[in-house]
Motif scaffolding. Structure first.
Motif, PDB file in Angstrom:
ATOM      1  N   UNK A  57      77.382  -1.406  -7.766  1.00 54.86           N
ATOM      2  CA  UNK A  57      78.421  -0.381  -7.860  1.00 54.86           C
ATOM      3  C   UNK A  57      78.817   0.072  -6.458  1.00 54.86           C
ATOM      4  N   UNK A  58      80.101  -0.086  -6.149  1.00 50.57           N
ATOM      5  CA  UNK A  58      80.642   0.350  -4.868  1.00 50.57           C
ATOM      6  C   UNK A  58      81.448   1.620  -5.135  1.00 50.57           C
ATOM      7  N   UNK A  59      80.970   2.743  -4.622  1.00 49.88           N
ATOM      8  CA  UNK A  59      81.589   4.012  -4.998  1.00 49.88           C
ATOM      9  C   UNK A  59      81.691   4.988  -3.831  1.00 49.88           C
ATOM     10  N   UNK A  60      82.696   5.829  -3.900  1.00 54.21           N
ATOM     11  CA  UNK A  60      82.835   6.949  -2.955  1.00 54.21           C
ATOM     12  C   UNK A  60      82.781   8.270  -3.718  1.00 54.21           C
ATOM     13  N   UNK A  61      82.294   8.213  -4.957  1.00 55.02           N
ATOM     14  CA  UNK A  61      82.247   9.399  -5.817  1.00 55.02           C
ATOM     15  C   UNK A  61      81.065   9.270  -6.760  1.00 55.02           C
ATOM     16  N   UNK A  62      80.738  10.307  -7.500  1.00 58.73           N
ATOM     17  CA  UNK A  62      79.725  10.175  -8.544  1.00 58.73           C
ATOM     18  C   UNK A  62      80.171   9.131  -9.571  1.00 58.73           C
ATOM     19  N   UNK A  63      79.272   8.733 -10.440  1.00 58.46           N
ATOM     20  CA  UNK A  63      79.597   7.741 -11.466  1.00 58.46           C
ATOM     21  C   UNK A  63      79.953   8.473 -12.763  1.00 58.46           C
ATOM     22  N   UNK A  77      80.400  11.443   1.390  1.00 58.43           N
ATOM     23  CA  UNK A  77      80.899  12.097   0.177  1.00 58.43           C
ATOM     24  C   UNK A  77      79.836  13.005  -0.411  1.00 58.43           C
ATOM     25  N   UNK A  78      80.251  14.167  -0.891  1.00 58.53           N
ATOM     26  CA  UNK A  78      79.330  15.086  -1.554  1.00 58.53           C
ATOM     27  C   UNK A  78      79.245  14.733  -3.036  1.00 58.53           C
ATOM     28  N   UNK A  79      78.042  14.513  -3.502  1.00 55.57           N
ATOM     29  CA  UNK A  79      77.831  14.164  -4.900  1.00 55.57           C
ATOM     30  C   UNK A  79      77.308  15.400  -5.633  1.00 55.57           C
ATOM     31  N   UNK A  80      78.110  15.871  -6.595  1.00 57.46           N
ATOM     32  CA  UNK A  80      77.777  17.111  -7.299  1.00 57.46           C
ATOM     33  C   UNK A  80      76.403  17.038  -7.952  1.00 57.46           C
ATOM     34  N   UNK A  81      76.086  15.886  -8.529  1.00 57.68           N
ATOM     35  CA  UNK A  81      74.768  15.697  -9.136  1.00 57.68           C
ATOM     36  C   UNK A  81      74.225  14.364  -8.662  1.00 57.68           C
ATOM     37  N   UNK A  82      72.939  14.288  -8.342  1.00 59.28           N
ATOM     38  CA  UNK A  82      72.372  13.026  -7.869  1.00 59.28           C
ATOM     39  C   UNK A  82      72.389  11.979  -8.973  1.00 59.28           C
ATOM     40  N   UNK A 126      68.763   8.818 -14.390  1.00 57.46           N
ATOM     41  CA  UNK A 126      68.544   7.806 -15.408  1.00 57.46           C
ATOM     42  C   UNK A 126      68.356   6.428 -14.801  1.00 57.46           C
ATOM     43  N   UNK A 127      69.067   5.429 -15.329  1.00 57.43           N
ATOM     44  CA  UNK A 127      68.928   4.071 -14.819  1.00 57.43           C
ATOM     45  C   UNK A 127      69.473   3.940 -13.399  1.00 57.43           C
ATOM     46  N   UNK A 128      70.233   4.931 -12.941  1.00 60.55           N
ATOM     47  CA  UNK A 128      70.817   4.881 -11.602  1.00 60.55           C
ATOM     48  C   UNK A 128      69.970   5.602 -10.555  1.00 60.55           C
ATOM     49  N   UNK A 129      68.876   6.210 -10.974  1.00 57.03           N
ATOM     50  CA  UNK A 129      68.014   6.937 -10.040  1.00 57.03           C
ATOM     51  C   UNK A 129      67.408   5.981  -9.017  1.00 57.03           C
ATOM     52  N   UNK A 130      67.422   6.374  -7.753  1.00 54.73           N
ATOM     53  CA  UNK A 130      66.814   5.611  -6.660  1.00 54.73           C
ATOM     54  C   UNK A 130      67.425   4.221  -6.502  1.00 54.73           C
ATOM     55  N   UNK A 131      68.690   4.060  -6.831  1.00 51.07           N
ATOM     56  CA  UNK A 131      69.341   2.750  -6.729  1.00 51.07           C
ATOM     57  C   UNK A 131      70.311   2.652  -5.558  1.00 51.07           C
ATOM     58  N   UNK A 132      70.487   3.732  -4.808  1.00 52.21           N
ATOM     59  CA  UNK A 132      71.402   3.702  -3.675  1.00 52.21           C
ATOM     60  C   UNK A 132      70.759   2.918  -2.533  1.00 52.21           C
ATOM     61  N   UNK A 133      71.464   1.926  -2.013  1.00 46.91           N
ATOM     62  CA  UNK A 133      70.901   1.133  -0.926  1.00 46.91           C
ATOM     63  C   UNK A 133      70.911   1.961   0.357  1.00 46.91           C
ATOM     64  N   UNK A 134      69.837   1.910   1.144  1.00 49.41           N
ATOM     65  CA  UNK A 134      69.714   2.787   2.319  1.00 49.41           C
ATOM     66  C   UNK A 134      70.695   2.467   3.440  1.00 49.41           C
ATOM     67  N   UNK A 135      71.312   1.292   3.407  1.00 48.46           N
ATOM     68  CA  UNK A 135      72.245   0.928   4.477  1.00 48.46           C
ATOM     69  C   UNK A 135      73.687   1.294   4.152  1.00 48.46           C
ATOM     70  N   UNK A 136      73.896   2.124   3.118  1.00 50.96           N
ATOM     71  CA  UNK A 136      75.256   2.539   2.755  1.00 50.96           C
ATOM     72  C   UNK A 136      75.952   3.221   3.937  1.00 50.96           C
TER      73      UNK A 136
END
Length: 375
Positions: free
Chosen positions: A93-99, A127-132, A135-145
């Motif tokens: 998922x390539x995003x600049x916003x919450x999902x 980008x500010x994410x209102x909620x982290x 669920x299945x998306x927890x801890x899935x953000x790649x650190x090199x974003x």
């Protein structure tokens, strides 16, 4: 004869100690050296193959700088491993916003075994994410974003980072699907899984001779793309694709075309590098390994502002989902597609769709189990 004194014995011991250490090291490493030198005979002992050495594991620490990241990821085994294990799908998922459609995707992923997929998120850190992500998306953000911006090559870089992390993270990742925050699934996970793992080719839209192609090619300056990318070699296609592991590796290893596409555009209104780089690269490198169509439905009819149609909440219902499912992908270069479609025209199913407004999540959830995930 003189009897040895305690001092002389101690000196002799000090002189012999280094030899003992060397001998110990050599004798403990010799079996491995012997195995390497005679491994061929060992493997064929009694006429049977006993073992094959496994590919080296990925690094414990994945580099954060792009150069090192792409270099290390480009060294992975291009084939899924270990042999015989279940193939996995990598959802990127390539995003600049919450999902906004996370609840829908949650149902999608929770309907199957977690051993069949992996999720990776490239989230713009500015980008500010209102909620982290939960669920299945927890801890899935790649650190090199890193930050991304339209009309720049940053969107290419973001996709390459996602591919690199997915390649390094799990050698069982077989297909790599790039998605946006406005994408939704059109079928159940099982339907998508069976469709993708049966394929030995990538699904990527590859179009040539499109209106405005010359302006796109010259967006960085006249003849700047030469000699690496001639105008007749330039292609265009959707920025959302699904690549095989082999092609994912080709993308992260590439330096030749990237040396041109990473250059800043002089004319931003014709600068959409993410729609040119991937189809051009794979068209030049392995056209026969591609099905020149995207499996992500998008409606560009009547649009001229660089944004596809957005489906609003009032439009969402069973009829819309069934209409999107029944549509036929647009297939690209004839020479690329001939081996598959010269006899029987292809009609691959759309697996995903965009672009949906965030407030359409509730009507989508209302029809999720009875329509979207009912194949």
């Amino acid at each position: 004869m003189l009897s040895p004194t305690p001092l002389s014995l101690f000196c002799a011991l000090l002189l012999c100690l280094p030899l003992a250490v060397v001998f110990t090291v050599n004798t403990t490493t010799t079996p491995n050296s012997t195995a390497n030198s005679t491994g061929k005979n060992d493997n064929l002992r009694n006429g049977k193959t006993l073992f094959f050495s496994a590919p080296p594991p990925p690094p414990l620490i994945i580099p954060k700088d792009d150069g090192s990241l792409f270099r290390v990821a480009g060294r992975v085994n291009p084939k899924p491993s270990p042999p015989g294990s279940a193939k996995k799908l990598a959802f990127m998922f390539l995003t600049t916003s919450p999902l906004p459609f996370a609840p829908l995707w949650e149902i999608y992923f929770n309907s199957t075994s977690p051993n069949l997929y992996n999720i990776y998120i490239h989230a713009d850190p500015t980008t500010h994410y209102d909620s982290p992500f939960q669920g299945v998306f927890a801890d899935r953000v790649i650190p090199s974003s890193k930050p991304t911006q339209r009309f720049t090559p940053t969107l290419i870089s973001a996709a390459r980072r996602l591919l690199s992390h997915a390649l390094l993270h799990d050698p069982s990742n077989y297909m790599f699907a790039l998605l946006s925050s406005s994408c939704i699934p059109l079928h159940s996970f099982n339907f998508s899984y069976e469709t993708l793992v049966r394929s030995k080719k990538s699904f990527i839209e590859i179009l040539k001779n499109q209106p405005g192609m010359e302006a796109r090619w010259a967006a960085r300056g006249e003849d700047v793309m030469l000699p690496e990318v001639a105008l007749e070699s330039c292609r265009i296609g959707s920025q959302f694709w699904t690549l095989t592991r082999k092609h994912a590796r080709i993308v992260v290893r590439d330096k030749r075309l990237w040396s041109k596409f990473k250059l800043p555009c002089l004319h931003w209104d014709t600068c959409y590098p993410e729609e040119n780089y991937f189809p051009t690269l794979l068209s030049m490198d392995d056209p026969r390994g591609c099905i020149p169509a995207t499996l992500t439905h998008v409606d560009w009819r009547g649009r001229s502002d660089g944004h596809p149609r957005t489906y609003e909440a009032a439009e969402v219902g069973p009829d819309l989902i069934l209409t999107l499912r029944s549509a036929r992908p647009r297939y690209g270069d004839e020479e690329t597609n001939r081996s598959d479609s010269s006899v029987t025209p292809r009609h691959d199913p759309f697996l995903f769709a965009r672009k949906f407004s965030p407030d359409s999540i509730q009507p989508l959830m209302d029809i999720a189990r009875d329509v979207i995930f009912k194949d």
